[in-house]
Design an enzyme around this catalytic site. Structure first.
Site, PDB file in Angstrom:
ATOM      1  N   GLU A 180      52.009  18.427  31.255  1.00 16.78           N
ATOM      2  CA  GLU A 180      52.677  18.570  32.551  1.00 16.78           C
ATOM      3  C   GLU A 180      53.656  19.735  32.511  1.00 16.78           C
ATOM      4  O   GLU A 180      53.766  20.500  33.476  1.00 16.78           O
ATOM      5  CB  GLU A 180      53.443  17.300  32.909  1.00 16.78           C
TER       6      GLU A 180
ATOM      7  N   TYR B 266      67.342  23.673  58.798  1.00 14.97           N
ATOM      8  CA  TYR B 266      66.297  23.068  57.959  1.00 14.97           C
ATOM      9  C   TYR B 266      65.448  24.096  57.246  1.00 14.97           C
ATOM     10  O   TYR B 266      64.850  23.789  56.213  1.00 14.97           O
ATOM     11  CB  TYR B 266      65.432  22.072  58.740  1.00 14.97           C
TER      12      TYR B 266
ATOM     13  N   GLU C 181      62.532  10.875  39.469  1.00 17.34           N
ATOM     14  CA  GLU C 181      63.786  10.289  39.923  1.00 17.34           C
ATOM     15  C   GLU C 181      64.920  11.305  39.799  1.00 17.34           C
ATOM     16  O   GLU C 181      65.778  11.404  40.681  1.00 17.34           O
ATOM     17  CB  GLU C 181      64.117   9.039  39.091  1.00 17.34           C
TER      18      GLU C 181
ATOM     19  N   LYS D 183      54.145  12.781  43.642  1.00 18.36           N
ATOM     20  CA  LYS D 183      53.506  13.380  42.475  1.00 18.36           C
ATOM     21  C   LYS D 183      52.026  12.982  42.513  1.00 18.36           C
ATOM     22  O   LYS D 183      51.574  12.097  41.792  1.00 18.36           O
ATOM     23  CB  LYS D 183      54.199  12.883  41.198  1.00 18.36           C
TER      24      LYS D 183
END
Length: 119
Positions: A21, A53, A73, A98
């Protein structure tokens, strides 16, 4: 509290606990819901009195593309804290997707959703 939402922000990052990863990277998708009072902006039709934004989106993508972390997290927390730095934003709900997580069984998505507010 009013809400401004950005959904489906996509960026490539190198987050995860596995070496593959970190080396190869993968696509992450982020959804945001920002809580703020939009009445002053609406009354004066003034961008400076609300959250921009477009700038938030660029900051989120930079965080996803930036320094790798082990956990989504942790990434969600960094994104929430960046959103709360914008004047007027009182609350941030962040969902990090993910979709290419290294899971050995069929799945559609993995997400972490957090809500943070100004203390």
């Amino acid at each position: 509290m009013d809400r401004v939402a950005l959904r489906g922000l996509k960026a490539r990052g190198h987050h995860g606990v596995f070496p593959q990863e970190r080396e190869e990277g993968q696509t992450f998708v982020v959804d945001l819901v920002l809580g703020l009072d939009t009445r002053p902006a609406a009354a004066d039709d003034d961008l400076a009195k609300t959250v921009h934004y477009g700038i938030v989106a660029e900051e989120v993508v930079a965080l996803v593309e930036g320094e790798p972390v082990n956990l989504i997290e942790t990434l969600a927390e960094r994104i929430a804290q960046a959103c709360l730095k914008h004047e007027g934003v009182k609350e941030a709900e962040v969902t990090v997707h993910k979709p290419d997580a290294p899971i050995t069984v069929p799945f559609d998505d993995v997400t972490v959703t957090i809500t943070r507010s100004r203390v």
